[in-house]
Design a protein around this motif. Structure first.
Motif, PDB file in Angstrom:
ATOM      1  N   TYR A   7       0.832  -1.216   0.000  1.00  0.00           N
ATOM      2  CA  TYR A   7       0.000   0.000   0.000  1.00  0.00           C
ATOM      3  C   TYR A   7       0.865   1.263   0.000  1.00  0.00           C
ATOM      4  CZ  TYR A   7      -3.937  -3.060   1.213  1.00  0.00           C
ATOM      5  OH  TYR A   7      -4.891  -4.032   1.215  1.00  0.00           O
ATOM      6  N   ARG A  18       1.252  11.777  -9.900  1.00  0.00           N
ATOM      7  CA  ARG A  18       0.452  13.009  -9.769  1.00  0.00           C
ATOM      8  C   ARG A  18       1.335  14.249  -9.681  1.00  0.00           C
ATOM      9  NH1 ARG A  18      -4.897  11.302  -6.582  1.00  0.00           N
ATOM     10  NH2 ARG A  18      -5.425   9.621  -8.007  1.00  0.00           N
ATOM     11  N   PRO A  91      -1.008   0.724  12.599  1.00  0.00           N
ATOM     12  CA  PRO A  91      -0.135  -0.452  12.821  1.00  0.00           C
ATOM     13  C   PRO A  91       0.902  -0.634  11.708  1.00  0.00           C
ATOM     14  CG  PRO A  91      -2.400  -1.127  12.392  1.00  0.00           C
ATOM     15  CD  PRO A  91      -2.403   0.352  12.373  1.00  0.00           C
TER      16      PRO A  91
ATOM     17  N   LEU B  96      -3.996  13.645  -3.000  1.00  0.00           N
ATOM     18  CA  LEU B  96      -5.094  12.671  -2.924  1.00  0.00           C
ATOM     19  C   LEU B  96      -6.417  13.378  -2.681  1.00  0.00           C
ATOM     20  CD1 LEU B  96      -3.556   9.913  -0.599  1.00  0.00           C
ATOM     21  CD2 LEU B  96      -3.664   9.926  -3.082  1.00  0.00           C
ATOM     22  N   GLU B 100      -9.733   9.057  -1.420  1.00  0.00           N
ATOM     23  CA  GLU B 100      -8.516   8.253  -1.626  1.00  0.00           C
ATOM     24  C   GLU B 100      -7.672   8.199  -0.349  1.00  0.00           C
ATOM     25  OE1 GLU B 100      -7.715   9.099  -6.390  1.00  0.00           O
ATOM     26  OE2 GLU B 100      -6.880  10.441  -4.890  1.00  0.00           O
ATOM     27  N   TYR B 104      -6.724   4.859   1.706  1.00  0.00           N
ATOM     28  CA  TYR B 104      -5.330   4.496   1.982  1.00  0.00           C
ATOM     29  C   TYR B 104      -5.131   4.231   3.480  1.00  0.00           C
ATOM     30  CZ  TYR B 104      -0.235   5.263   2.374  1.00  0.00           C
ATOM     31  OH  TYR B 104       1.112   5.144   2.649  1.00  0.00           O
ATOM     32  N   TYR B 105      -5.653   5.127   4.317  1.00  0.00           N
ATOM     33  CA  TYR B 105      -5.509   4.932   5.757  1.00  0.00           C
ATOM     34  C   TYR B 105      -6.278   3.692   6.219  1.00  0.00           C
ATOM     35  CZ  TYR B 105      -3.224   9.474   6.390  1.00  0.00           C
ATOM     36  OH  TYR B 105      -2.339  10.520   6.364  1.00  0.00           O
ATOM     37  N   GLN B 107      -6.625   1.014   4.459  1.00  0.00           N
ATOM     38  CA  GLN B 107      -5.757  -0.120   4.089  1.00  0.00           C
ATOM     39  C   GLN B 107      -4.681  -0.310   5.153  1.00  0.00           C
ATOM     40  OE1 GLN B 107      -4.421   1.421   0.322  1.00  0.00           O
ATOM     41  NE2 GLN B 107      -5.966   0.324  -0.850  1.00  0.00           N
ATOM     42  N   LEU B 108      -4.045   0.799   5.550  1.00  0.00           N
ATOM     43  CA  LEU B 108      -2.954   0.700   6.529  1.00  0.00           C
ATOM     44  C   LEU B 108      -3.460   0.263   7.902  1.00  0.00           C
ATOM     45  CD1 LEU B 108      -0.767   3.866   5.764  1.00  0.00           C
ATOM     46  CD2 LEU B 108      -0.449   1.537   4.947  1.00  0.00           C
ATOM     47  N   SER B 109      -4.704   0.616   8.219  1.00  0.00           N
ATOM     48  CA  SER B 109      -5.249   0.254   9.529  1.00  0.00           C
ATOM     49  C   SER B 109      -5.856  -1.132   9.542  1.00  0.00           C
ATOM     50  CB  SER B 109      -6.328   1.259   9.941  1.00  0.00           C
ATOM     51  OG  SER B 109      -5.771   2.522  10.053  1.00  0.00           O
ATOM     52  N   ARG B 116     -14.502  -1.452   3.424  1.00  0.00           N
ATOM     53  CA  ARG B 116     -13.742  -0.196   3.423  1.00  0.00           C
ATOM     54  C   ARG B 116     -14.494   0.962   2.764  1.00  0.00           C
ATOM     55  NH1 ARG B 116      -8.738  -1.520   0.749  1.00  0.00           N
ATOM     56  NH2 ARG B 116      -8.420  -3.110   2.333  1.00  0.00           N
ATOM     57  N   GLN B 152     -10.159  10.522   9.616  1.00  0.00           N
ATOM     58  CA  GLN B 152      -9.137   9.473   9.572  1.00  0.00           C
ATOM     59  C   GLN B 152      -8.879   8.885  10.965  1.00  0.00           C
ATOM     60  OE1 GLN B 152      -5.693   9.641  10.747  1.00  0.00           O
ATOM     61  NE2 GLN B 152      -6.117  11.612  11.704  1.00  0.00           N
TER      62      GLN B 152
END
Lengths: 258, 313
Positions: A7, A18, A91, B96, B100, B104-105, B107-109, B116, B152
């Protein structure tokens, strides 16, 4: 690959796209098409040699400039703008962040190199009107250039993890320049004596050996590359990049974010 | 199990260029926050609030001490899946869009892929940004970025949320919405730890507060306890613009507002003051015991800290 790394890598790639990093391809295309048309008019029998030399050197230089200029900001910019706070409060391990950034930048360079390679082959077709078997050797040179990028990416990341963007750029460019003359430095070390010898030898093995990765000249002259060299260079580049990346992780793991 | 248990957390920086000198930003902080409460971490600018939050988030490393969050070591990365964090004046990847960024956050969390998108839209709606979800963050105002920050922080449905100055940059309506959101979080059983120097927000929201000044904890307690101590004074409000002469003789300070007068008198002067008003046939509207506000408590703590520091010096 760890999904969080994937990710982070994918977001790094998206940022580069971008921020219009791939716009460099336009400059590259202009340079190459101009050169192809020009050499077609002024050189006799060496058009192909000139196009391969110029094209591959441009691929390498464009890529190194991108690797350094994006790489030096990958960590320091995130600390400066504090975008890291909302990433590292999830995490996400610090090493995952560094490795993700590395793969994101490496991915950007691979895509960039792919398009530039298409340009090189197109220019080659323009000047020689057909491809021959020896032209496949260009792929080996491109592969070595990508290996070179991996090393430059890791170095930029390492410097970015503890230094300012300006100093990181200076360090990374210095390593690139000295590394491009690593063989000469090793030769000098063999001739020197005493402390100078040890210092030169130390420096020669500390900087990446980009000379070994540069086969543009021999490929332009259609000289084959030994399979052993391909293996050696692959292992060397991966090992060097992994070591530098580990150093970047070690530094970043201990860093207080301001 | 406490939501947060801080044991002697300390942070010293080395400052200066040539001859570096130690500067203590946080002195051996001990603090416990129970689950399900809204806890206010109060202090003036530069008191050590953000340093404490950055230590708890693992963004900086302590010189000494440790902490446990939701029963686990604060350094355990997995605990962060249960934590939400809004930094002070947040800045995000401005290339972003809001959608988006939250994706992304998420996904990371570790928010599961199948939930999602729905969850992202839910929190965007909650903070009032659903309409602008496709706009790049570089076009957002400060208040909108603060809302993204809040989104977030709660995106992954954390059990414990840290907000650093959550009202900063918000207009009165936005501040009200954030207050409502915090109350909703509490109702849902979440713990909210927020730092602020806006005392009215803390008084309106918090179950308990801690006051920090110059890196030292100056006081902790339930807001109700800190603000309910009667000062031995009463406030009298009567209709009219007239102040009886006998009240003036008592040395009572009166404030005229519109067609009412407000005076604060000592409890032992209360009867004399009421008699004076009756004699002048003035209509008494209210008699209220004066209680300590959180601001009074805060100012008193800071002043006593300054006095102690002055004596030590």
């Amino acid at each position: 690959m760890n999904t969080r790394i994937a990710y982070i890598a994918s977001n790094t790639f998206r940022e580069a796209v971008r921020d219009r990093v791939l716009y460099n391809l336009i400059a590259f295309a202009l340079l190459l098409s101009g050169a192809a048309i020009l050499v077609g008019q002024i050189s006799i029998d060496i058009e192909k040699l000139v196009v391969i030399n110029l094209g591959l050197t441009a691929v390498s230089l464009f890529g190194v400039v991108i690797a350094i200029f994006i790489g030096i900001g990958l960590v320091s910019k995130e600390i400066e703008k504090r975008t890291l706070y909302t990433v590292l409060s999830r995490p996400v391990r610090r090493w995952e962040f560094i490795v993700g950034k590395f793969f994101g930048l490496a991915g950007t360079l691979v895509v960039n190199t792919f398009f530039m390679a298409v340009g090189v082959f197109a220019a080659l077709l323009y000047v020689s009107h057909k491809f021959v078997r020896a032209d496949a050797l260009i792929l080996v040179a491109l592969y070595f250039i990508v290996l070179e990028f991996l090393i430059v990416c890791s170095l930029s990341l390492l410097f970015s993890s503890f230094s300012t963007p300006l100093l990181s750029a200076v360090f990374a460019f210095s390593f690139f320049v000295v590394g491009s003359f690593a063989e000469d430095l090793r030769g000098f070390a063999r001739m020197a004596h005493g402390v100078t010898r040890w210092l030169a030898l130390g420096a020669a093995y500390l900087v990446p050996n980009f000379s070994a990765l540069n086969v543009i000249g021999s490929i332009a002259h259609e000289q084959p590359v030994a399979a052993q060299l391909i293996l050696q260079n692959t292992l060397y580049a991966l090992f060097y990049a992994a070591m530098v990346l580990s150093a970047a992780v070690l530094v970043f793991e201990r860093r207080n974010l301001k | 199990m406490a939501a947060i248990d801080i044991q002697g957390l300390e942070k010293t920086y080395m400052v200066g260029f040539w001859r570096k000198q130690p500067k203590c930003a946080l002195h051996s902080l001990r603090l416990t926050v129970e689950q399900g409460e809204i806890f206010g971490f109060l202090g003036p600018n530069g008191a050590g609030k953000t340093t404490t939050l950055k230590l708890l988030m693992g963004l900086i490393f302590p010189t000494a001490g440790c902490a446990r969050i939701l029963g686990r070591e604060w350094t355990d990365p997995e605990i962060k899946a249960q934590i939400g964090f809004l930094p002070e004046q947040p800045y995000f990847y401005d290339y972003l869009t809001a959608h988006e960024l939250l994706e992304y956050y998420g996904q990371l969390s570790g928010v599961p892929a199948k939930n999602r998108k729905r969850r992202v839209e839910e929190v965007l709606r909650q903070v009032g940004l659903l309409e602008v979800r496709g706009v790049q963050l570089r076009k957002f105002s400060k208040g909108m970025l603060q809302r993204v920050g809040i989104a977030q922080a709660i995106l992954h449905d954390p059990s414990l949320v840290f907000f650093d100055e959550p009202m900063s940059g918000l207009d009165p309506m936005g501040r009200r919405e954030v207050r409502d959101l915090m109350e909703q979080l509490k109702l849902a059983g979440k713990t909210v730890f927020f730092s602020t120097h806006i005392l009215s927000d803390a008084e309106a929201l918090c179950d308990r507060v801690a006051i920090i000044h110059k890196g030292r904890l100056r006081g902790v307690g339930a807001v109700a306890d800190l603000t309910s101590s009667v000062q031995g004074k009463v406030e009298l409000i009567w209709q009219g613009t007239q102040v009886p002469a006998s009240l003036k003789l008592l040395g009572v300070e009166c404030h005229l507002t519109g067609d009412t007068v407000r005076a604060v008198v000592a409890e032992n002067q209360q009867d004399a003051a009421i008699d004076a008003l009756r004699r002048e046939r003035l209509r008494l509207i209210a008699i209220t015991p004066v209680r300590t506000s959180l601001e009074d408590y805060f100012v008193e703590k800071l002043r006593s800290a300054e006095t102690t520091a002055g004596r030590t010096a």
